[in-house]
Write an enzyme that holds these catalytic residues in place. Structure first.
Site, PDB file in Angstrom:
ATOM      1  N   HIS A  19      35.272  48.016  38.809  1.00  0.00           N
ATOM      2  CA  HIS A  19      34.862  46.617  38.962  1.00  0.00           C
ATOM      3  C   HIS A  19      33.339  46.456  38.850  1.00  0.00           C
ATOM      4  O   HIS A  19      32.856  45.352  38.686  1.00  0.00           O
ATOM      5  CB  HIS A  19      35.329  46.109  40.324  1.00  0.00           C
ATOM      6  CG  HIS A  19      35.972  44.760  40.312  1.00  0.00           C
ATOM      7  ND1 HIS A  19      36.450  44.118  39.188  1.00  0.00           N
ATOM      8  CD2 HIS A  19      36.244  43.907  41.338  1.00  0.00           C
ATOM      9  CE1 HIS A  19      36.963  42.960  39.507  1.00  0.00           C
ATOM     10  NE2 HIS A  19      36.851  42.791  40.811  1.00  0.00           N
ATOM     11  N   ASN A  66      34.043  38.093  44.022  1.00  0.00           N
ATOM     12  CA  ASN A  66      34.782  36.834  44.049  1.00  0.00           C
ATOM     13  C   ASN A  66      33.919  35.605  44.297  1.00  0.00           C
ATOM     14  O   ASN A  66      34.395  34.486  44.144  1.00  0.00           O
ATOM     15  CB  ASN A  66      35.899  36.893  45.093  1.00  0.00           C
ATOM     16  CG  ASN A  66      36.956  37.924  44.728  1.00  0.00           C
ATOM     17  OD1 ASN A  66      36.912  38.539  43.663  1.00  0.00           O
ATOM     18  ND2 ASN A  66      37.899  38.116  45.612  1.00  0.00           N
ATOM     19  N   ASP A  91      33.957  43.533  33.834  1.00  0.00           N
ATOM     20  CA  ASP A  91      35.075  44.418  33.506  1.00  0.00           C
ATOM     21  C   ASP A  91      36.297  43.624  33.055  1.00  0.00           C
ATOM     22  O   ASP A  91      36.491  42.485  33.462  1.00  0.00           O
ATOM     23  CB  ASP A  91      35.437  45.262  34.727  1.00  0.00           C
ATOM     24  CG  ASP A  91      35.873  44.415  35.911  1.00  0.00           C
ATOM     25  OD1 ASP A  91      37.074  44.433  36.247  1.00  0.00           O
ATOM     26  OD2 ASP A  91      35.024  43.713  36.509  1.00  0.00           O
TER      27      ASP A  91
END
Length: 187
Positions: A19, A66, A91
């Site tokens: 990530h 997020n 990603d």
């Protein structure tokens, strides 16, 4: 002026995880263009420099993936940068390991960092560079565990070349535009 933002999660626990390939790409860009991450503001670490004759802000949001959009929006609003001059690197599990895919606009494609950015900016019209990290090896694999997992040594060797290509793609977007860059880098 441009914002170039590599997405990832802050902290030691996330270094070299799938990530965080956006952070790795930002580091490669910083190394190539002599940009130092020497500022902390807008819930990001960032530096300023010149790429392709244009002034750039190279940022790594520290909001966790997020909430990346909150940081990007703050930088955009402070510097009054048009959305088309915001380049996001992140990603993508739908691309094979090491593949680049550039787009000038589009949906989040299920990526929570991109969902946050699109929501916070109020648009999906900004360039993005997706770096393939491959799909989980097992369909029953927990996606969060997969993207927060570390790359193997062999995967890392492939991705070193990929982040260098991502740095080249950033300069190309700045100098010749997204469309020409897409035709050059999208295989």
């Amino acid at each position: 002026m441009y914002i170039i933002a590599g997405l990832g999660n802050p902290g030691r626990d996330y270094v070299s995880t799938r990530h965080n390939i956006g952070f790795e790409a930002a580091d490669a860009i910083a190394a190539k263009y002599g940009i130092k991450f020497n500022k902390e503001k807008f819930r990001a670490v960032f530096g300023e420099g010149i790429i392709g004759g244009e002034r750039v802000i190279l940022a790594k949001p520290q909001t966790f993936m997020n909430l990346s959009g909150e940081s990007i929006r703050e930088i955009r609003d402070w510097y009054k940068i048009p959305d088309e001059h915001i380049i996001i690197i992140y990603d993508d599990i739908s691309l094979t390991l090491g593949k680049l895919r550039l787009r000038g606009k589009g949906s989040a494609g299920g990526h929570n960092g991109m969902k946050s950015i699109i929501y916070q900016l109020g648009t999906d019209v900004f360039p993005r560079i997706k770096i393939g990290i491959g799909a989980p090896p097992d369909p029953d694999c927990d996606l969060a565990d997969f993207v927060l997992g570390k790359f193997s040594k062999a995967e890392t060797e492939v991705l070193i070349q990929t982040v260098i290509k991502a740095a080249d793609a950033v300069e190309s977007i700045i100098t010749v535009g997204v469309e020409k860059t897409m035709s050059k880098f999208n295989g």
